[in-house]
Motif scaffolding. Structure first.
Motif, PDB file in Angstrom:
ATOM      1  N   HIS A  21      39.749  40.023  36.132  1.00 24.67           N
ATOM      2  CA  HIS A  21      38.940  39.406  35.070  1.00 24.67           C
ATOM      3  C   HIS A  21      38.820  40.410  33.922  1.00 24.67           C
ATOM      4  O   HIS A  21      38.536  41.593  34.154  1.00 24.67           O
ATOM      5  CB  HIS A  21      37.530  39.068  35.554  1.00 24.67           C
ATOM      6  N   VAL A  22      39.028  39.933  32.688  1.00 30.43           N
ATOM      7  CA  VAL A  22      38.843  40.770  31.503  1.00 30.43           C
ATOM      8  C   VAL A  22      37.898  40.054  30.558  1.00 30.43           C
ATOM      9  O   VAL A  22      38.099  38.869  30.230  1.00 30.43           O
ATOM     10  CB  VAL A  22      40.179  41.063  30.788  1.00 30.43           C
ATOM     11  N   VAL A  23      36.851  40.767  30.113  1.00 28.25           N
ATOM     12  CA  VAL A  23      35.838  40.191  29.229  1.00 28.25           C
ATOM     13  C   VAL A  23      35.715  41.041  27.980  1.00 28.25           C
ATOM     14  O   VAL A  23      35.536  42.261  28.061  1.00 28.25           O
ATOM     15  CB  VAL A  23      34.464  40.091  29.938  1.00 28.25           C
ATOM     16  N   HIS A  56      35.482  35.543  27.822  1.00 29.51           N
ATOM     17  CA  HIS A  56      36.126  35.727  29.130  1.00 29.51           C
ATOM     18  C   HIS A  56      37.608  35.405  28.963  1.00 29.51           C
ATOM     19  O   HIS A  56      38.051  34.280  29.116  1.00 29.51           O
ATOM     20  CB  HIS A  56      35.478  34.789  30.152  1.00 29.51           C
ATOM     21  N   ALA A  57      38.411  36.439  28.658  1.00 29.03           N
ATOM     22  CA  ALA A  57      39.796  36.224  28.233  1.00 29.03           C
ATOM     23  C   ALA A  57      40.773  36.047  29.385  1.00 29.03           C
ATOM     24  O   ALA A  57      41.780  35.347  29.256  1.00 29.03           O
ATOM     25  CB  ALA A  57      40.252  37.393  27.352  1.00 29.03           C
ATOM     26  N   VAL A  58      40.529  36.724  30.519  1.00 28.63           N
ATOM     27  CA  VAL A  58      41.386  36.596  31.701  1.00 28.63           C
ATOM     28  C   VAL A  58      40.471  36.318  32.893  1.00 28.63           C
ATOM     29  O   VAL A  58      39.503  37.034  33.118  1.00 28.63           O
ATOM     30  CB  VAL A  58      42.220  37.877  31.942  1.00 28.63           C
ATOM     31  N   LYS A  59      40.788  35.254  33.657  1.00 29.70           N
ATOM     32  CA  LYS A  59      39.868  34.767  34.694  1.00 29.70           C
ATOM     33  C   LYS A  59      40.546  34.728  36.070  1.00 29.70           C
ATOM     34  O   LYS A  59      41.291  33.794  36.376  1.00 29.70           O
ATOM     35  CB  LYS A  59      39.370  33.363  34.331  1.00 29.70           C
ATOM     36  N   GLY A  60      40.324  35.757  36.847  1.00 23.88           N
ATOM     37  CA  GLY A  60      40.766  35.755  38.237  1.00 23.88           C
ATOM     38  C   GLY A  60      42.260  35.667  38.445  1.00 23.88           C
ATOM     39  O   GLY A  60      42.720  34.983  39.362  1.00 23.88           O
ATOM     40  N   VAL A  61      43.043  36.359  37.629  1.00 25.37           N
ATOM     41  CA  VAL A  61      44.509  36.299  37.724  1.00 25.37           C
ATOM     42  C   VAL A  61      45.017  37.241  38.814  1.00 25.37           C
ATOM     43  O   VAL A  61      44.650  38.415  38.861  1.00 25.37           O
ATOM     44  CB  VAL A  61      45.163  36.651  36.369  1.00 25.37           C
ATOM     45  N   SER A  62      45.863  36.711  39.693  1.00 22.76           N
ATOM     46  CA  SER A  62      46.478  37.504  40.755  1.00 22.76           C
ATOM     47  C   SER A  62      47.985  37.268  40.766  1.00 22.76           C
ATOM     48  O   SER A  62      48.434  36.129  40.674  1.00 22.76           O
ATOM     49  CB  SER A  62      45.909  37.124  42.128  1.00 22.76           C
ATOM     50  N   ALA A  94      39.040  46.365  33.358  1.00 22.80           N
ATOM     51  CA  ALA A  94      38.780  45.136  34.120  1.00 22.80           C
ATOM     52  C   ALA A  94      37.279  44.943  34.267  1.00 22.80           C
ATOM     53  O   ALA A  94      36.550  45.895  34.567  1.00 22.80           O
ATOM     54  CB  ALA A  94      39.438  45.218  35.490  1.00 22.80           C
ATOM     55  N   GLU A  95      36.813  43.729  34.036  1.00 24.93           N
ATOM     56  CA  GLU A  95      35.413  43.385  34.301  1.00 24.93           C
ATOM     57  C   GLU A  95      35.197  43.298  35.810  1.00 24.93           C
ATOM     58  O   GLU A  95      34.232  43.818  36.356  1.00 24.93           O
ATOM     59  CB  GLU A  95      35.070  42.050  33.632  1.00 24.93           C
ATOM     60  N   ARG A  96      36.134  42.608  36.461  1.00 24.28           N
ATOM     61  CA  ARG A  96      36.164  42.530  37.931  1.00 24.28           C
ATOM     62  C   ARG A  96      37.621  42.486  38.361  1.00 24.28           C
ATOM     63  O   ARG A  96      38.503  42.181  37.583  1.00 24.28           O
ATOM     64  CB  ARG A  96      35.460  41.260  38.443  1.00 24.28           C
ATOM     65  N   GLY A  97      37.848  42.791  39.629  1.00 24.38           N
ATOM     66  CA  GLY A  97      39.213  42.804  40.125  1.00 24.38           C
ATOM     67  C   GLY A  97      39.891  44.131  39.820  1.00 24.38           C
ATOM     68  O   GLY A  97      39.294  45.045  39.247  1.00 24.38           O
ATOM     69  N   THR A  98      41.168  44.212  40.179  1.00 27.14           N
ATOM     70  CA  THR A  98      41.883  45.484  40.089  1.00 27.14           C
ATOM     71  C   THR A  98      43.327  45.272  39.664  1.00 27.14           C
ATOM     72  O   THR A  98      43.915  44.225  39.942  1.00 27.14           O
ATOM     73  CB  THR A  98      41.886  46.196  41.462  1.00 27.14           C
ATOM     74  N   VAL A  99      43.881  46.272  38.964  1.00 23.96           N
ATOM     75  CA  VAL A  99      45.319  46.320  38.683  1.00 23.96           C
ATOM     76  C   VAL A  99      45.877  47.602  39.300  1.00 23.96           C
ATOM     77  O   VAL A  99      45.369  48.689  39.044  1.00 23.96           O
ATOM     78  CB  VAL A  99      45.610  46.317  37.168  1.00 23.96           C
ATOM     79  N   TYR A 100      46.893  47.438  40.137  1.00 27.27           N
ATOM     80  CA  TYR A 100      47.597  48.586  40.711  1.00 27.27           C
ATOM     81  C   TYR A 100      48.977  48.650  40.072  1.00 27.27           C
ATOM     82  O   TYR A 100      49.655  47.627  39.943  1.00 27.27           O
ATOM     83  CB  TYR A 100      47.764  48.425  42.225  1.00 27.27           C
ATOM     84  N   LEU A 235      55.100  33.464  34.363  1.00 20.51           N
ATOM     85  CA  LEU A 235      53.674  33.223  34.588  1.00 20.51           C
ATOM     86  C   LEU A 235      53.160  32.360  33.442  1.00 20.51           C
ATOM     87  O   LEU A 235      53.350  32.707  32.273  1.00 20.51           O
ATOM     88  CB  LEU A 235      52.889  34.540  34.616  1.00 20.51           C
ATOM     89  N   TRP A 236      52.513  31.253  33.765  1.00 19.36           N
ATOM     90  CA  TRP A 236      51.970  30.345  32.746  1.00 19.36           C
ATOM     91  C   TRP A 236      50.456  30.457  32.765  1.00 19.36           C
ATOM     92  O   TRP A 236      49.815  30.137  33.761  1.00 19.36           O
ATOM     93  CB  TRP A 236      52.432  28.925  33.038  1.00 19.36           C
ATOM     94  N   LEU A 237      49.893  30.926  31.638  1.00 20.91           N
ATOM     95  CA  LEU A 237      48.443  31.067  31.515  1.00 20.91           C
ATOM     96  C   LEU A 237      47.884  30.065  30.512  1.00 20.91           C
ATOM     97  O   LEU A 237      48.517  29.778  29.502  1.00 20.91           O
ATOM     98  CB  LEU A 237      48.061  32.475  31.033  1.00 20.91           C
ATOM     99  N   GLU A 238      46.715  29.543  30.801  1.00 22.74           N
ATOM    100  CA  GLU A 238      45.956  28.729  29.852  1.00 22.74           C
ATOM    101  C   GLU A 238      44.478  29.040  30.026  1.00 22.74           C
ATOM    102  O   GLU A 238      43.980  29.088  31.153  1.00 22.74           O
ATOM    103  CB  GLU A 238      46.190  27.227  30.074  1.00 22.74           C
ATOM    104  N   ARG A 239      43.803  29.298  28.905  1.00 23.41           N
ATOM    105  CA  ARG A 239      42.371  29.610  28.907  1.00 23.41           C
ATOM    106  C   ARG A 239      42.037  30.721  29.908  1.00 23.41           C
ATOM    107  O   ARG A 239      41.005  30.704  30.562  1.00 23.41           O
ATOM    108  CB  ARG A 239      41.546  28.357  29.207  1.00 23.41           C
ATOM    109  N   GLY A 240      42.949  31.694  29.995  1.00 25.49           N
ATOM    110  CA  GLY A 240      42.708  32.852  30.834  1.00 25.49           C
ATOM    111  C   GLY A 240      43.027  32.669  32.300  1.00 25.49           C
ATOM    112  O   GLY A 240      42.911  33.614  33.080  1.00 25.49           O
ATOM    113  N   GLU A 241      43.433  31.457  32.702  1.00 25.00           N
ATOM    114  CA  GLU A 241      43.723  31.197  34.112  1.00 25.00           C
ATOM    115  C   GLU A 241      45.227  31.070  34.340  1.00 25.00           C
ATOM    116  O   GLU A 241      45.947  30.545  33.488  1.00 25.00           O
ATOM    117  CB  GLU A 241      43.013  29.922  34.573  1.00 25.00           C
TER     118      GLU A 241
END
Length: 261
Positions: A21-23, A56-62, A94-100, A235-241
């Motif tokens: 998540h990125v805010v 809230h620009a990126v929402k729970g992307v994995s 990251a607001e939440r979650g992690t990038v490795y 990867l197809w994103l819309e509204r951060g998802e």
């Protein structure tokens, strides 16, 4: 090894995004509340004024990216594509979650290092050093960078200050500097939209070379043909998802059906 004998990417992860998540926070000032003193006060209090707006620009992307892959990012304007790349590159927290990440991600271009008052020649040297190349490596690759960019095709522009360049010329030079280095993870935001078809073709070929040399390439583009020509996964994103993650043709067909583009 970067690839298996059948040409498919080997399963060595280079980027793992886990429920990312990125805010963004936008501070709005009312009646002096946006002053430097007020901002400092908020930092010391570790609080936010009522005027702070959250985006809230990126929402729970994995997702997991592998060595040797070229991955396209598609979606409408404001869907979070560029934000996701910046987060992977470590430029946004990251607001939440992690990038490795395995190795050092590089986000094209090297805008922060290039200076308008310096010549193209000096910017090539400065940009190469900023990306971690040695002076020796920059010297060895200098002619190739200039030739690849096409800056001198219509005159000796490389000896002129960058402020005299068109936006297209500057973007081509940035791409050429970044593409001269072998990257663990290279992220390109709309680079192939710059320049004529000849330069786009050279860019696509260089991305394929980078993939073979080991790395993973991410490409953000509104040009579906560039994505099809360059990427094997999308990867197809819309509204951060993240709406879809799969083979290029499959995802782009679904995207074009949904959007009519």
């Amino acid at each position: 090894m970067a690839e298996q004998n059948n040409g498919t990417p080997s399963h060595i992860p280079t980027v793992i995004a886990d429920e990312l998540h990125v805010v963004y926070r936008v501070n709005g000032g009312k009646g002096g509340k946006g002053s430097a003193t007020a901002a400092l006060s908020r930092i010391l209090r570790r609080g936010e004024s009522p005027g702070v707006r959250k985006v809230h620009a990126v929402k729970g992307v994995s997702f997991t990216a592998y060595r040797g892959e070229s991955i396209g990012l598609i979606g409408s304007n404001g869907s979070g594509k560029s934000t996701l790349l910046k987060a992977v590159a470590g430029l946004l927290p990251a607001e939440r979650g992690t990038v490795y990440t395995h190795g050092q991600p590089s986000l094209l271009g090297v805008n922060a290092a290039l200076m308008n008052d310096l010549t193209g020649e000096k910017n090539v040297i400065l940009g190469g050093l900023a990306m971690g190349m040695s002076r020796e490596q920059v010297r060895e690759r200098y002619d190739g960078i200039v030739d690849f960019s096409g800056i001198n095709e219509k005159g000796d522009f490389i000896s002129l200050p960058m402020r005299t360049y068109s936006s297209g010329m500057a973007a081509r030079l940035r791409f050429s500097i970044a593409a001269a280095k072998d990257h663990d993870v290279l992220m390109i935001d709309e680079a192939l939209a710059t320049g004529d078809r000849k330069f786009q073709k050279r860019s696509e070929e260089r991305i394929r070379e980078l993939r073979k040399e080991a790395g993973t390439v991410f490409l953000v583009s509104h040009n579906n043909k560039s994505i099809r020509d360059t990427c094997d996964r999308v990867l197809w994103l819309e509204r951060g998802e993240l709406l879809m993650d799969g083979p290029t043709d499959e995802v782009i067909k679904a995207y074009e059906k949904e959007t009519g583009k």
